[in-house]
Structures are given as C-alpha cells and as structure tokens.
Scaffold this motif. Structure first.
Motif, PDB file in Angstrom:
ATOM      1  N   UNK A 205     -36.107  39.464  35.079  1.00  0.00           N
ATOM      2  CA  UNK A 205     -35.470  40.460  34.220  1.00  0.00           C
ATOM      3  C   UNK A 205     -35.087  41.727  34.983  1.00  0.00           C
ATOM      4  N   UNK A 206     -35.747  41.996  36.113  1.00  0.00           N
ATOM      5  CA  UNK A 206     -35.406  43.149  36.937  1.00  0.00           C
ATOM      6  C   UNK A 206     -35.414  42.722  38.399  1.00  0.00           C
ATOM      7  N   UNK A 207     -34.711  43.491  39.214  1.00  0.00           N
ATOM      8  CA  UNK A 207     -34.656  43.223  40.651  1.00  0.00           C
ATOM      9  C   UNK A 207     -34.954  44.505  41.415  1.00  0.00           C
ATOM     10  N   UNK A 208     -35.166  44.357  42.710  1.00  0.00           N
ATOM     11  CA  UNK A 208     -35.443  45.530  43.537  1.00  0.00           C
ATOM     12  C   UNK A 208     -34.341  46.571  43.502  1.00  0.00           C
ATOM     13  N   UNK A 209     -33.081  46.187  43.720  1.00  0.00           N
ATOM     14  CA  UNK A 209     -31.994  47.174  43.652  1.00  0.00           C
ATOM     15  C   UNK A 209     -31.891  47.865  42.294  1.00  0.00           C
ATOM     16  N   UNK A 210     -32.159  47.125  41.223  1.00  0.00           N
ATOM     17  CA  UNK A 210     -32.123  47.747  39.896  1.00  0.00           C
ATOM     18  C   UNK A 210     -33.216  48.803  39.748  1.00  0.00           C
ATOM     19  N   UNK A 211     -34.399  48.511  40.284  1.00  0.00           N
ATOM     20  CA  UNK A 211     -35.496  49.485  40.213  1.00  0.00           C
ATOM     21  C   UNK A 211     -35.170  50.729  41.025  1.00  0.00           C
ATOM     22  N   UNK A 212     -34.557  50.552  42.190  1.00  0.00           N
ATOM     23  CA  UNK A 212     -34.188  51.702  43.013  1.00  0.00           C
ATOM     24  C   UNK A 212     -33.140  52.550  42.301  1.00  0.00           C
ATOM     25  N   UNK A 213     -32.151  51.887  41.706  1.00  0.00           N
ATOM     26  CA  UNK A 213     -31.084  52.606  41.014  1.00  0.00           C
ATOM     27  C   UNK A 213     -31.604  53.347  39.784  1.00  0.00           C
ATOM     28  N   UNK A 214     -32.590  52.754  39.105  1.00  0.00           N
ATOM     29  CA  UNK A 214     -33.104  53.358  37.868  1.00  0.00           C
ATOM     30  C   UNK A 214     -34.275  54.291  38.112  1.00  0.00           C
ATOM     31  N   UNK A 215     -34.635  54.511  39.366  1.00  0.00           N
ATOM     32  CA  UNK A 215     -35.823  55.310  39.674  1.00  0.00           C
ATOM     33  C   UNK A 215     -35.786  56.705  39.051  1.00  0.00           C
ATOM     34  N   UNK A 216     -34.696  57.482  39.174  1.00  0.00           N
ATOM     35  CA  UNK A 216     -34.706  58.822  38.558  1.00  0.00           C
ATOM     36  C   UNK A 216     -34.913  58.787  37.048  1.00  0.00           C
ATOM     37  N   UNK A 217     -34.284  57.817  36.390  1.00  0.00           N
ATOM     38  CA  UNK A 217     -34.418  57.734  34.935  1.00  0.00           C
ATOM     39  C   UNK A 217     -35.834  57.296  34.546  1.00  0.00           C
ATOM     40  N   UNK A 218     -36.418  56.401  35.308  1.00  0.00           N
ATOM     41  CA  UNK A 218     -37.767  55.938  34.997  1.00  0.00           C
ATOM     42  C   UNK A 218     -38.776  57.067  35.198  1.00  0.00           C
ATOM     43  N   UNK A 219     -38.610  57.847  36.266  1.00  0.00           N
ATOM     44  CA  UNK A 219     -39.516  58.969  36.493  1.00  0.00           C
ATOM     45  C   UNK A 219     -39.393  59.986  35.360  1.00  0.00           C
ATOM     46  N   UNK A 220     -38.158  60.229  34.922  1.00  0.00           N
ATOM     47  CA  UNK A 220     -37.975  61.122  33.775  1.00  0.00           C
ATOM     48  C   UNK A 220     -38.652  60.570  32.532  1.00  0.00           C
ATOM     49  N   UNK A 221     -38.520  59.258  32.318  1.00  0.00           N
ATOM     50  CA  UNK A 221     -39.184  58.627  31.182  1.00  0.00           C
ATOM     51  C   UNK A 221     -40.699  58.686  31.281  1.00  0.00           C
ATOM     52  N   UNK A 222     -41.236  58.600  32.502  1.00  0.00           N
ATOM     53  CA  UNK A 222     -42.684  58.693  32.692  1.00  0.00           C
ATOM     54  C   UNK A 222     -43.190  60.066  32.272  1.00  0.00           C
ATOM     55  N   UNK A 223     -42.494  61.113  32.689  1.00  0.00           N
ATOM     56  CA  UNK A 223     -42.924  62.462  32.308  1.00  0.00           C
ATOM     57  C   UNK A 223     -42.758  62.679  30.797  1.00  0.00           C
ATOM     58  N   UNK A 224     -41.726  62.090  30.216  1.00  0.00           N
ATOM     59  CA  UNK A 224     -41.574  62.199  28.763  1.00  0.00           C
ATOM     60  C   UNK A 224     -42.713  61.482  28.047  1.00  0.00           C
ATOM     61  N   UNK A 225     -43.075  60.291  28.533  1.00  0.00           N
ATOM     62  CA  UNK A 225     -44.209  59.555  27.959  1.00  0.00           C
ATOM     63  C   UNK A 225     -45.492  60.348  28.096  1.00  0.00           C
ATOM     64  N   UNK A 226     -45.703  60.966  29.265  1.00  0.00           N
ATOM     65  CA  UNK A 226     -46.918  61.752  29.491  1.00  0.00           C
ATOM     66  C   UNK A 226     -46.982  62.933  28.534  1.00  0.00           C
ATOM     67  N   UNK A 227     -45.828  63.565  28.282  1.00  0.00           N
ATOM     68  CA  UNK A 227     -45.817  64.702  27.370  1.00  0.00           C
ATOM     69  C   UNK A 227     -46.112  64.306  25.940  1.00  0.00           C
TER      70      UNK A 227
END
Length: 271
Positions: A205-227
């Motif tokens: 369902x996911x690949x390495x390049x997809x994870x690299x490309x989505x890294x900024x959005x995922x990090x933003x989502x992590x901080x939103x989840x933490x909040x």
C-alpha cells in the motif's frame, strides 16, 4: 499405486497439515474460539486476583508520579490531595486497578490464545511475518506506556499548576486513574507507528519514495495528533509525544527502503 498417485496423496496430506483450519467446519471454528476465549478470560481473572492481593505495591507505583509532584506544587502555594469520595470510592478504585493490572499481567497468555487461534489459517510466510510483528509490537507498546508513565509528573504539575495560590486541589482516585491510563495508552499506541508503516509496505500500500515524498505532511500530522491526544495543551508535553513518533517514523522509513533495496537486488540476481 503409481508414483503420480503417491505424490498426490502426499501433497494432499502436506496441504492439510499446513492448513489445518481448512478441514474445520464453521461449528469447529466456533468451538475453538470459545475454548480460546474461556482460557483467556480465566487468565485475566487469575491475573486480577493476583493484582488484588498485590494492590499495595501497585498502588504505590501508580501514584508515585503524583507523590513526586506534591512537594513542587506545595512550594508554589498549592495544596493538593488524592481523595476517594463516597462509601465505595476506595473499593471501586482498587477494583479498577486490579482489573487493569490483571489484564496486563495475563497479556502473554491471552495474546498467545489469539495467536494460536489465528495461526493455523495462515501460510508459512504469513506466520513468520505475523510472529515478527507480534514480537516487535509488544516491546514497543510496553516502552511507549513506560515513557508515558515518566511523563505523568510533568503533565500533573502543568494541569494542577493552574490552581490559584493558597487554594486546595482535590483529585479523586477515579479521575487520577483515568488520566494516568490515558497518558500511558496514548504513548503506547503512538509507539506502534513503525509497525503500521512496515505492515502497509508489506501489503503493497506504500513505498519508500511515497514515504519520502509525504514526510513533511506526516510530520505535520504527527504534531497535530500529539496536540489532540495529550490531555495537556502545553507545547512541552506535545513535543515529548511528537518527537519520538517522528524518530520512529524515520526508522520505519529506513526499514522500508532497506527492504526495497533487498527486493531489487534479489530480482536482479534472479534475472
């Protein structure tokens, strides 16, 4: 019997041995589920009894973060106490603590019952993958819960610190138990992030390049989840949850990229 017939008989026997659940009827599955469920419930009940008998050390461990914060709050002019309201307040608190502790103490056994019920339906490769994920999930879950326990004093100090000076804060046992369990559960669930990512990669369902490309959005989502997930609203507690998740995400991304390189190398070698 001819050689072909002998081979077919052996193949059927091997297939039945590898997939014993295929020969089970729906009623057999229900009986097996009931048997495993009864064993799991008995283990939880025994764990609860053990926790009930060992309630004093468990209670001391549970309220240690609160006890550590009381002197700090007293220096700020805040008098805080852990109280039990109602006639049965202390009994209900001990019962809840014993149930939760019994659930944790018996977890190796009831997790094994779930595993023993599911494994026969899996193929060899699926069994190995499931066993690996299970072996990784448990330590990560416990490590996340322990880290949440270490965060408890900081969270208690921040929230109780809003009490005006020379005022008294009364915290009921039920509220404290719910708060502490929520903190530990949030950190324990957050620790499963790399397992989820690796599982999604294994399912294609996911690949390495997809994870690299989505890294900024995922990090933003992590901080939103933490909040959202942390009971406190201060940036320190949020960062204490988000930062390990970002590190775990980086580890999961590295694992996925290594797996893809190995898969590409194996494909080139086969060609």
């Amino acid at each position: 019997m001819s050689a072909v017939g002998t081979f077919r008989v052996r193949l059927r026997r091997r297939t039945a041995a590898e997939r014993p659940s295929a020969a089970m009827t729906f009623t057999d599955h229900l009986r097996e589920l009931r048997r495993r469920s009864v064993r799991a419930v008995i283990a939880m009940a025994l764990g609860t009894v053990v926790a009930w008998l060992a309630y004093e050390p468990i209670f001391t461990w549970l309220v240690a973060p609160y006890s550590d914060v009381k002197p700090v709050l007293a220096e700020q002019g805040i008098d805080t106490s852990l109280v039990f309201t109602g006639i049965g307040g202390a009994f209900q608190f001990q019962l809840k603590v014993s149930l939760v502790a019994g659930f944790v103490l018996s977890s190796p056994w009831w997790i094994w019952q779930i595993w023993a019920y599911v494994v026969p339906a899996l193929h060899h490769g699926e069994k190995r993958a499931a066993l690996t994920l299970s072996a990784i999930c448990a330590p990560l879950f416990l490590a996340g819960a322990w880290f949440g326990y270490l965060i408890l004093p900081r969270a208690i100090e921040f929230l109780v610190g809003f009490v005006p000076q020379n005022a008294e804060s009364l915290l009921t046992g039920a509220d404290y138990l719910d708060f502490s369990l929520r903190i530990m559960l949030v950190f324990a669930v957050a620790a499963q992030l790399p397992v989820v990512i690796v599982m999604l990669h294994r399912l294609g369902m996911v690949s390495g390049p997809q994870l690299v490309h989505a890294r900024p959005w995922i990090i933003t989502g992590i901080f939103a989840f933490a909040g959202i997930a942390t009971p406190t609203v201060d940036p320190v507690t949020m960062a204490l949850l988000a930062t390990p998740m970002v590190v775990l995400y980086g580890i999961a991304e590295a694992i996925v990229r290594v797996r893809e390189r190995r898969g590409a190398a194996a494909t080139d070698a086969a060609l």
